[in-house]
Design an enzyme around this catalytic site. Structure first.
Site, PDB file in Angstrom:
ATOM      1  CE  LYS A 121      -1.997   1.786   3.631  1.00 37.99           C
ATOM      2  NZ  LYS A 121      -2.777   2.038   4.830  1.00 37.99           N
ATOM      3  CG  ASP A 139      -7.293   3.478   1.574  1.00 39.54           C
ATOM      4  OD1 ASP A 139      -8.157   2.993   0.814  1.00 39.54           O
ATOM      5  OD2 ASP A 139      -7.263   4.679   1.861  1.00 39.54           O
TER       6      ASP A 139
END
Ligand code: SF4
Length: 210
Positions: A121, A139
């Site tokens: 991420k 996310d």
């Protein structure tokens, strides 16, 4: 409507809804974003934005932070939660940037993944925001929304969601699309209340898997 067609339509509508959506973490240098992303785990971006100026005032460079005592970093970042492990990662990460990358953040996804505390991420966020490269940032907002919308089917594992989205999101759109999902997830397709489907610009094309 195929998933790809739905994705393109959603991208188009969210662009109109949130034309200026960008990263909600404040930063002016890549290494600072790297730190803020680590601090944002299980913390709000707003809280991180409040805390980091104190850290950067005391330690204004990669080298300065690499030299800092971990306990002192922890003292400053404690309000973001998980202070001990975040401080340890920040220290180790800055040391690695100093020793292996000349004090710079590498423009290489796999090199980013080797940095302590940096997962897919964060690496995607850096590639997209700092370097303008294709990126999909999965996310919590992204994962919730793309499932609800029907762009992926009941997938919660971030890497699997990322891989599914690469198949249907044009690479150059990925980074901005993910930023817009954050904004939409905060304002309309919320997690803690029922989503506001009645005022959502995607109402007629969303699968509404709530
Ligand atoms: S229609 Fe409802 S479920 Fe779908 S994106 Fe909008 S708010 Fe979320």
């Amino acid at each position: 409507m195929t998933k790809k067609q739905r994705a393109l339509e959603i991208i188009d509508r969210l662009k109109k809804e949130y034309p200026d959506a960008d990263c909600t973490l404040d930063y002016d240098q890549a290494w600072k974003l790297l730190i803020s992303v680590r601090l944002a785990a299980q913390c709000t971006d707003a809280r991180v934005n409040q805390i980091v100026p104190k850290l950067f005032e005391k330690y204004p460079s990669v080298e300065a932070l690499a030299e800092a005592e971990v306990a002192d970093i922890e003292e400053i970042v404690r309000p973001c939660g998980l202070g001990k492990s975040k401080a340890r990662d920040i220290s180790a990460c800055m040391k690695m940037l100093r020793d292996e990358f000349g004090g710079n953040v590498p423009k290489d996804f796999n090199a980013l993944l080797k940095l302590p505390g940096v997962g897919r991420k964060s690496a995607n966020l850096i590639m997209g925001d700092v370097f303008g490269e294709p990126a999909i940032v999965t996310d919590t907002h992204c994962i919730r929304l793309v499932n609800r919308m029907g762009l992926v089917d009941g997938i919660k594992e971030p890497k699997k969601v990322e891989m599914e989205l690469w198949k249907i999101i044009p690479p150059e759109e990925g980074s901005d699309f993910c930023h817009r999902l954050v904004w939409h997830g905060r304002e309309v397709c919320t997690a803690r209340t029922q989503p506001y489907c009645d005022k959502c610009c995607l109402n007629d094309i969303c699968k509404k898997r709530i």
